[in-house]
Design an enzyme around this catalytic site. Structure first.
Site, PDB file in Angstrom:
ATOM      1  N   ARG A 127       0.838  -1.223   0.000  1.00  0.00           N
ATOM      2  CA  ARG A 127       0.000   0.000   0.000  1.00  0.00           C
ATOM      3  C   ARG A 127       0.871   1.271   0.000  1.00  0.00           C
ATOM      4  O   ARG A 127       0.508   2.275   0.618  1.00  0.00           O
ATOM      5  CB  ARG A 127      -0.930   0.046   1.229  1.00  0.00           C
ATOM      6  CG  ARG A 127      -1.891  -1.118   1.360  1.00  0.00           C
ATOM      7  CD  ARG A 127      -2.962  -1.075   0.289  1.00  0.00           C
ATOM      8  NE  ARG A 127      -4.038  -1.981   0.590  1.00  0.00           N
ATOM      9  CZ  ARG A 127      -4.079  -3.259   0.208  1.00  0.00           C
ATOM     10  NH1 ARG A 127      -3.096  -3.778  -0.504  1.00  0.00           N
ATOM     11  NH2 ARG A 127      -5.116  -4.009   0.514  1.00  0.00           N
ATOM     12  N   SER A 134     -10.778  -1.266   3.588  1.00  0.00           N
ATOM     13  CA  SER A 134      -9.952  -1.481   4.791  1.00  0.00           C
ATOM     14  C   SER A 134      -9.546  -0.125   5.354  1.00  0.00           C
ATOM     15  O   SER A 134      -8.950   0.683   4.644  1.00  0.00           O
ATOM     16  CB  SER A 134      -8.664  -2.226   4.437  1.00  0.00           C
ATOM     17  OG  SER A 134      -8.950  -3.478   3.899  1.00  0.00           O
ATOM     18  N   GLU A 163      -4.942   2.969   6.802  1.00  0.00           N
ATOM     19  CA  GLU A 163      -4.568   2.926   5.386  1.00  0.00           C
ATOM     20  C   GLU A 163      -5.192   4.133   4.681  1.00  0.00           C
ATOM     21  O   GLU A 163      -4.672   4.648   3.693  1.00  0.00           O
ATOM     22  CB  GLU A 163      -5.121   1.625   4.777  1.00  0.00           C
ATOM     23  CG  GLU A 163      -4.733   1.460   3.328  1.00  0.00           C
ATOM     24  CD  GLU A 163      -5.587   0.446   2.570  1.00  0.00           C
ATOM     25  OE1 GLU A 163      -5.990  -0.568   3.132  1.00  0.00           O
ATOM     26  OE2 GLU A 163      -5.820   0.703   1.378  1.00  0.00           O
TER      27      GLU A 163
HETATM   28  N1  EPU Z   1     -10.313 -11.666  10.112  1.00  0.00           N
HETATM   29  C1  EPU Z   1     -10.985 -11.802  11.320  1.00  0.00           C
HETATM   30  N2  EPU Z   1     -11.938 -10.895  11.619  1.00  0.00           N
HETATM   31  C2  EPU Z   1     -12.292  -9.897  10.790  1.00  0.00           C
HETATM   32  C3  EPU Z   1     -11.606  -9.753   9.562  1.00  0.00           C
HETATM   33  C4  EPU Z   1     -10.612 -10.653   9.247  1.00  0.00           C
HETATM   34  O1  EPU Z   1     -10.696 -12.713  12.097  1.00  0.00           O
HETATM   35  O2  EPU Z   1     -13.192  -9.133  11.131  1.00  0.00           O
HETATM   36  C5  EPU Z   1      -9.316 -12.684   9.733  1.00  0.00           C
HETATM   37  C6  EPU Z   1      -9.869 -13.577   8.628  1.00  0.00           C
HETATM   38  O3  EPU Z   1     -10.570 -14.663   9.151  1.00  0.00           O
HETATM   39  C7  EPU Z   1      -8.621 -14.020   7.922  1.00  0.00           C
HETATM   40  C8  EPU Z   1      -7.693 -12.826   8.072  1.00  0.00           C
HETATM   41  O4  EPU Z   1      -8.197 -12.052   9.165  1.00  0.00           O
HETATM   42  O5  EPU Z   1      -8.029 -15.105   8.572  1.00  0.00           O
HETATM   43  C9  EPU Z   1      -7.611 -11.971   6.809  1.00  0.00           C
HETATM   44  O6  EPU Z   1      -8.882 -11.495   6.462  1.00  0.00           O
HETATM   45  P1  EPU Z   1      -9.281 -11.118   4.942  1.00  0.00           P
HETATM   46  O7  EPU Z   1      -8.900 -12.223   4.032  1.00  0.00           O
HETATM   47  O8  EPU Z   1     -10.687 -10.654   4.979  1.00  0.00           O
HETATM   48  O9  EPU Z   1      -8.316  -9.968   4.537  1.00  0.00           O
HETATM   49  P2  EPU Z   1      -7.737  -8.717   5.296  1.00  0.00           P
HETATM   50  O10 EPU Z   1      -6.322  -8.970   5.675  1.00  0.00           O
HETATM   51  O11 EPU Z   1      -8.664  -8.319   6.394  1.00  0.00           O
HETATM   52  C10 EPU Z   1      -6.762  -7.657   3.118  1.00  0.00           C
HETATM   53  C11 EPU Z   1      -6.825  -6.344   2.385  1.00  0.00           C
HETATM   54  C12 EPU Z   1      -8.156  -6.179   1.660  1.00  0.00           C
HETATM   55  C13 EPU Z   1      -8.307  -7.317   0.679  1.00  0.00           C
HETATM   56  C14 EPU Z   1      -8.226  -8.643   1.455  1.00  0.00           C
HETATM   57  C15 EPU Z   1      -8.255  -9.836   0.536  1.00  0.00           C
HETATM   58  C16 EPU Z   1      -5.431  -4.799   3.656  1.00  0.00           C
HETATM   59  C17 EPU Z   1      -5.393  -3.593   4.527  1.00  0.00           C
HETATM   60  N3  EPU Z   1      -6.638  -5.240   3.315  1.00  0.00           N
HETATM   61  O12 EPU Z   1      -7.776  -7.620   4.133  1.00  0.00           O
HETATM   62  O13 EPU Z   1      -8.103  -4.966   0.934  1.00  0.00           O
HETATM   63  O14 EPU Z   1      -9.535  -7.248  -0.014  1.00  0.00           O
HETATM   64  O15 EPU Z   1      -6.979  -8.716   2.192  1.00  0.00           O
HETATM   65  O16 EPU Z   1      -7.050  -9.886  -0.161  1.00  0.00           O
HETATM   66  O17 EPU Z   1      -4.373  -5.321   3.291  1.00  0.00           O
HETATM   67  C18 EPU Z   1      -8.682  -2.653   1.006  1.00  0.00           C
HETATM   68  O18 EPU Z   1      -7.476  -2.411   0.990  1.00  0.00           O
HETATM   69  O19 EPU Z   1      -9.543  -1.737   1.058  1.00  0.00           O
HETATM   70  C19 EPU Z   1      -9.127  -4.037   1.033  1.00  0.00           C
HETATM   71  C20 EPU Z   1     -10.417  -4.369   1.162  1.00  0.00           C
END
Ligand code: EPU
Length: 350
Positions: free
Chosen positions: A165, A239, A346
């Site tokens: 990012r 995010s 972010e």
């Molecule tokens: N998780 C939780 N609780 C929550 C959310 C997530 O326990 O409320 C756990 C999930 O179960 C999973 C892990 O955290 O094990 C990761 O969750 P997720 O795959 O939803 O992805 P993220 O790390 O929360 C990142 C990006 C997103 C992108 C997703 C999928 C960042 C800041 N965010 O989110 O990007 O869509 O991966 O690749 O890196 C954005 O930047 O606006 C965005 C949506």
């Protein structure tokens, strides 16, 4: 070209915050942008280049000039290597229209970035990413105008120094350039990237064992729509926080306390921890702040943590930038107290 004084930005930010800027200029061509930059005086400063407003939190009136690209166009350019194609896109194109165009025409590499909100220009500033892919994986070059001189500058992918990012446009080049075009390099051969999250499980559910790019795009759209709130219904900026990177030592100590903690390997010395998980563990999912500043049921708050993805903060209606900032600060404090980890927004605050 549109040039408006005291313009309300309510429809230009996906958080749905009502704040004005002193001057708002939308340009349609590189020529218009160049003339504008040359004509600016110190009274027009500061400048803010705005894309789709999907990564922005307005906290007050902006006493300066907002520049918004409306440079359109997706141009197919042949590549010297016959397996690839270059797509030269105007910075004001919707990024997902480029992804949809690519998938439709058999140009691959962008499908995992389906329905990320925002414009082409922002993709190159923010290095947007999802499902194991980042914009930097497909960006070939970035064309921009120098804000001070109006001259054209062209940067290679390497020169933009992309990180998670992050890019030079967010760092040392902040405010120095306005991006006019981004050229993406896509492949004519489809190589699926299905490792991240629950893509494979979702494909299995649909009985798809040998997915094409259209299947991958469809599954990712459905996963995102199920988890992420629609800004037209509840204002949000995707995010809100970045996922923190922990040292191996810190990570191992957390893992021994929380053996089910999800994590992503970065390198020998670092692991990334999902901020959404940290925030959920602190009890914030679906909650907001009461007027006394305590955790409260989100249904009663103007700003709240989304009930399906704790990384997303939502405007439940009528929230101000200050409401969102107060919630963000409270969340950061509790994550620090419980886990000893700092998380950082972010979203850009203005
Ligand atoms: N998780 C939780 N609780 C929550 C959310 C997530 O326990 O409320 C756990 C999930 O179960 C999973 C892990 O955290 O094990 C990761 O969750 P997720 O795959 O939803 O992805 P993220 O790390 O929360 C990142 C990006 C997103 C992108 C997703 C999928 C960042 C800041 N965010 O989110 O990007 O869509 O991966 O690749 O890196 C954005 O930047 O606006 C965005 C949506």
């Amino acid at each position: 070209m549109t040039d408006i004084k005291d313009y309300n930005l309510l429809n230009n930010n996906t958080f749905g915050i009502s704040e004005d800027c002193r001057r708002f200029v939308q340009f349609d061509t590189v020529g218009e942008l160049r003339s504008l930059l040359i004509s600016l005086t110190p009274a027009d400063s500061p400048l803010l280049v705005m894309g789709g407003g999907s990564n922005l939190l307005l906290t007050k009136r902006f006493e300066g000039t907002v520049l918004r690209s409306n440079i359109k166009g997706i141009e197919v350019m042949e590549c010297e290597d016959s397996d690839s194609v270059f797509l030269r896109c105007g910075s004001g194109e919707c990024f997902d229209d480029v992804v949809a165009y690519s998938v439709e025409h058999g140009y691959y590499g962008a499908e995992n970035l389906s329905i990320i909100p925002g414009d082409v220009g922002a993709s190159a500033v923010q290095n947007i990413g999802a499902y194991g892919c980042e914009a930097k994986d497909i960006i070939h070059k970035v064309e921009a105008l120098d804000v001070c001189t109006g001259e054209t500058a062209v940067f290679s992918n390497e020169e933009c120094r992309y990180g998670y990012r992050h890019s030079r446009f967010k760092g040392e080049w902040k405010g120095k350039y306005v991006i006019t075009h981004v050229t993406y390099k896509l492949s004519k051969n489809f190589v699926p990237h299905l490792e991240y999250g629950n893509i494979i499980a979702e494909l299995d559910k649909r009985g798809i064992t040998n997915p094409d790019a259209k299947d991958v795009r469809k599954v990712i759209i459905d996963i995102r729509n199920a988890k992420l709130p629609d800004p037209k219904v509840e204002g949000n900026a995707g995010s809100f926080f970045m996922n923190p990177v922990a040292s191996k030592e810190k990570f191992l100590s957390l893992l021994s306390d929380y053996p089910s903690m999800p994590h992503y390997h970065i390198d020998e010395d670092h692991e990334k921890i999902p901020a959404g998980w940290l925030i959920e563990q602190c009890g914030w999912k679906g909650c907001g702040l009461s007027s006394e500043g305590n955790m409260a049921d989100g249904a009663e708050c103007k700003a709240a943590v989304h009930s399906k993805q704790a990384l997303v903060l939502v405007n439940k209606g009528g929230a101000t930038g200050a409401d969102i900032v107060a919630l963000s600060d409270a969340i950061r404090r509790s994550v620090r107290e419980k886990f000893g980890v700092d998380i950082y927004p972010e979203v850009n605050f203005l």
